[in-house]
Design an enzyme around this catalytic site. Structure first.
Site, PDB file in Angstrom:
ATOM      1  N   HIS A 129       0.923  -1.349   0.005  1.00  0.00           N
ATOM      2  CA  HIS A 129      -0.124   0.231   0.152  1.00  0.00           C
ATOM      3  C   HIS A 129       0.744   1.225  -0.174  1.00  0.00           C
ATOM      4  CE1 HIS A 129      -3.212  -2.648   2.183  1.00  0.00           C
ATOM      5  NE2 HIS A 129      -2.981  -3.026   1.084  1.00  0.00           N
TER       6      HIS A 129
HETATM    7  C1  LIG Z   1       0.237  -7.762  -4.726  1.00  0.00           C
HETATM    8  C2  LIG Z   1      -0.690  -6.593  -4.198  1.00  0.00           C
HETATM    9  C3  LIG Z   1      -1.996  -7.076  -3.431  1.00  0.00           C
HETATM   10  C4  LIG Z   1      -2.750  -5.936  -3.351  1.00  0.00           C
HETATM   11  N1  LIG Z   1      -3.890  -6.158  -2.591  1.00  0.00           N
HETATM   12  C5  LIG Z   1      -4.655  -5.159  -2.274  1.00  0.00           C
HETATM   13  C6  LIG Z   1      -6.028  -5.392  -1.689  1.00  0.00           C
HETATM   14  O1  LIG Z   1      -6.318  -6.517  -1.387  1.00  0.00           O
HETATM   15  N2  LIG Z   1      -6.784  -4.439  -1.294  1.00  0.00           N
HETATM   16  C7  LIG Z   1      -6.498  -3.194  -1.520  1.00  0.00           C
HETATM   17  O2  LIG Z   1      -6.955  -2.172  -1.321  1.00  0.00           O
HETATM   18  N3  LIG Z   1      -5.333  -2.945  -2.279  1.00  0.00           N
HETATM   19  C8  LIG Z   1      -4.326  -3.660  -2.661  1.00  0.00           C
HETATM   20  N4  LIG Z   1      -3.151  -3.565  -3.256  1.00  0.00           N
HETATM   21  C9  LIG Z   1      -2.894  -2.058  -3.588  1.00  0.00           C
HETATM   22  C10 LIG Z   1      -3.330  -1.569  -4.896  1.00  0.00           C
HETATM   23  O3  LIG Z   1      -3.275  -2.424  -5.931  1.00  0.00           O
HETATM   24  C11 LIG Z   1      -2.711  -0.353  -4.904  1.00  0.00           C
HETATM   25  O4  LIG Z   1      -2.655   0.917  -3.970  1.00  0.00           O
HETATM   26  C12 LIG Z   1      -3.242   0.409  -6.251  1.00  0.00           C
HETATM   27  O5  LIG Z   1      -3.003  -0.240  -7.443  1.00  0.00           O
HETATM   28  C13 LIG Z   1      -2.356   1.881  -6.448  1.00  0.00           C
HETATM   29  O6  LIG Z   1      -3.089   2.404  -7.639  1.00  0.00           O
HETATM   30  P1  LIG Z   1      -2.034   3.192  -8.513  1.00  0.00           P
HETATM   31  O7  LIG Z   1      -2.849   3.756  -9.477  1.00  0.00           O
HETATM   32  O8  LIG Z   1      -1.635   4.401  -7.573  1.00  0.00           O
HETATM   33  O9  LIG Z   1      -0.852   2.540  -9.023  1.00  0.00           O
HETATM   34  P2  LIG Z   1      -0.548   1.089  -9.940  1.00  0.00           P
HETATM   35  O10 LIG Z   1      -1.843   0.443  -9.896  1.00  0.00           O
HETATM   36  O11 LIG Z   1       0.695   0.668  -9.442  1.00  0.00           O
HETATM   37  O12 LIG Z   1      -0.584   1.856 -11.453  1.00  0.00           O
HETATM   38  C14 LIG Z   1       0.547   2.352 -11.822  1.00  0.00           C
HETATM   39  C15 LIG Z   1       0.737   1.612 -13.245  1.00  0.00           C
HETATM   40  O13 LIG Z   1       1.589   2.553 -13.920  1.00  0.00           O
HETATM   41  C16 LIG Z   1       2.525   1.729 -14.627  1.00  0.00           C
HETATM   42  N5  LIG Z   1       4.052   2.411 -14.956  1.00  0.00           N
HETATM   43  C17 LIG Z   1       4.741   2.628 -13.558  1.00  0.00           C
HETATM   44  N6  LIG Z   1       6.024   3.246 -14.154  1.00  0.00           N
HETATM   45  C18 LIG Z   1       5.641   3.429 -15.496  1.00  0.00           C
HETATM   46  C19 LIG Z   1       6.644   4.185 -16.682  1.00  0.00           C
HETATM   47  N7  LIG Z   1       7.741   4.513 -16.436  1.00  0.00           N
HETATM   48  N8  LIG Z   1       6.038   3.935 -17.906  1.00  0.00           N
HETATM   49  C20 LIG Z   1       4.826   3.234 -18.044  1.00  0.00           C
HETATM   50  N9  LIG Z   1       3.977   2.695 -17.094  1.00  0.00           N
HETATM   51  C21 LIG Z   1       4.434   2.689 -15.798  1.00  0.00           C
HETATM   52  C22 LIG Z   1       2.668   0.386 -13.890  1.00  0.00           C
HETATM   53  O14 LIG Z   1       3.048  -0.637 -14.780  1.00  0.00           O
HETATM   54  C23 LIG Z   1       1.166   0.346 -13.444  1.00  0.00           C
HETATM   55  O15 LIG Z   1       0.324  -0.206 -14.265  1.00  0.00           O
HETATM   56  C24 LIG Z   1      -2.342  -4.499  -3.752  1.00  0.00           C
HETATM   57  C25 LIG Z   1      -1.151  -4.312  -4.232  1.00  0.00           C
HETATM   58  C26 LIG Z   1      -0.506  -5.283  -4.865  1.00  0.00           C
HETATM   59  C27 LIG Z   1       0.882  -5.095  -5.564  1.00  0.00           C
END
Ligand SMILES: Cc1cc2nc3c(=O)[nH]c(=O)nc-3n(C[C@H](O)[C@H](O)[C@H](O)COP(=O)(O)OP(=O)(O)OC[C@H]3O[C@@H](n4cnc5c(N)ncnc54)[C@H](O)[C@@H]3O)c2cc1C
Length: 331
Positions: free
Chosen positions: A259
């Site tokens: 997280h």
């Molecule tokens: C294994 C795991 C289990 C989880 N389980 C839960 C759960 O049960 N419940 C819950 O509430 N939360 C859970 N989470 C947390 C939740 O998934 C994250 O908080 C949420 O996805 C964050 O969203 P975000 O959009 O900030 O980032 P992300 O979802 O990480 O999205 C960022 C995206 O940007 C892309 N990216 C990064 N850098 C670059 C670049 N330089 N060029 C192009 N693309 C790039 C990545 O590939 C990714 O697709 C879990 C996370 C993980 C890893």
């Protein structure tokens, strides 16, 4: 003297202080994308600060040390990192069928078929089967510690390798930690992952909360209602009794709950990276829309809050679009 051109790399593109697009890579090809109105950075709390830093936005001394030309000094980039740090208590069980028995050997093949045919069975289960929230101090108005119960025990939480014998796990984390770490680029090369300094349990209030939460976890499983299923405590084991021993266990055993948040924090103070419309402060045409903009930790798993950030961010982009003058299209 010939002018030195900037090195080729994935980064945001600028015209002065206006973001005009991004360079990204597919395989060997570096592609330039120009934005009609805005560029939205949604790379998550680990990589959004890295992308800003590689694009020259961040702490000047840090950027110069990596050989990156400073476009804008924004000292909060990559700071304010928090996570839910979760140590895990484990027990051997009796009179119970755990995930281990359900997925061992030929049974795993059966579970795979069952999932393929019905979308049911062991493979359809979430890693945590039950959750709970407690107040670690009676004077608190709301809970400050969250539990996850699993009918399985893992030797190593990072690889999630099930132990040979069946067990159960009660892991837990402080809901709103005060300790802050950082996530920063360690190289101008985008292929090199950024460095995460978690700095967990650096605040006394966090240490007290985690120790109290773990002690309550033991009390929950030692309740007579669990006598039928509890064989014995495996980790940390009964030799762990004092607060110092619990803290030592927490430091050794805990893992991320995945997280990460807060590294492009929204706010109005000098360390804020984004304003309350998610624009990067001091730069035009660039918003960050992901978990990195959270100023403080939410009281549970963060994904629902991140989805809400996405929806609110999309509404802000749409509103700006409605209010903007039409773009002139060359015929
Ligand atoms: C294994 C795991 C289990 C989880 N389980 C839960 C759960 O049960 N419940 C819950 O509430 N939360 C859970 N989470 C947390 C939740 O998934 C994250 O908080 C949420 O996805 C964050 O969203 P975000 O959009 O900030 O980032 P992300 O979802 O990480 O999205 C960022 C995206 O940007 C892309 N990216 C990064 N850098 C670059 C670049 N330089 N060029 C192009 N693309 C790039 C990545 O590939 C990714 O697709 C879990 C996370 C993980 C890893």
């Amino acid at each position: 003297m010939p002018q030195q051109s900037e090195p080729e790399r994935e980064r945001l593109l600028f015209d002065g202080r206006q973001c005009i697009g991004a360079e990204y890579r597919i395989g060997e090809r570096l592609i330039e994308a120009r934005a009609g109105r805005e560029t939205l950075l949604c790379a998550g709390a680990v990589q959004s600060p890295q992308v800003l830093e590689l694009s020259g936005i961040g702490q000047p001394a840090r950027l110069r040390a990596l050989g990156i030309e400073v476009r804008l000094a924004l000292p909060g980039v990559g700071e304010n990192y928090r996570d839910h740090y979760a140590p895990r208590l484990r027990w051997r069980v009796k009179n119970a069928i755990t995930l281990k028995q359900r997925t061992h050997g030929v049974r795993l093949a059966w579970e795979v078929l069952r999932y393929a045919a019905t979308r049911r069975g062991a493979l359809s289960l979430a890693p945590g089967l039950a959750c709970g929230f407690v107040r670690t101090r009676p004077e608190l108005e709301t809970p400050d510690f969250q539990y996850f119960f699993a009918d399985a025990s893992y030797g190593n939480a990072a690889t999630r390798q099930l132990e040979r014998e069946g067990g159960m796990t009660l892991s837990g984390f402080q809901q709103r930690p005060e300790s802050r770490g950082s996530i920063h680029a360690q190289s101008a090369d985008p292929a090199v992952p950024p460095v995460i300094l978690p700095n967990i349990l650096s605040e006394e209030i966090d240490r007290q909360c985690v120790v109290a939460g773990l002690k309550i976890a033991r009390r929950i499983v030692e309740n007579p209602a669990m006598d039928r299923y509890r064989a014995f405590e495996l980790i940390p084991g009964k030799e762990v009794q004092s607060d110092d021993e619990w803290l030592d266990f927490a430091r050794r055993d805990g893992v991320t709950s995945f997280h990460p948040m807060g590294t492009c924090r929204m706010g109005r103070d000098p360390l804020a990276v984004t304003d309350d419309e998610l624009n990067v402060r001091g730069i035009g045409g660039l918003r960050v829309i992901d978990a990195s903009i959270m100023p403080t930790m939410v009281s549970g798993n963060i994904n629902a809050a991140v989805l809400m950030i996405g929806e609110k961010g999309a509404a802000m982009v749409a509103a700006a679009q409605r209010n903007a003058a039409p773009i002139a299209v060359a015929s």
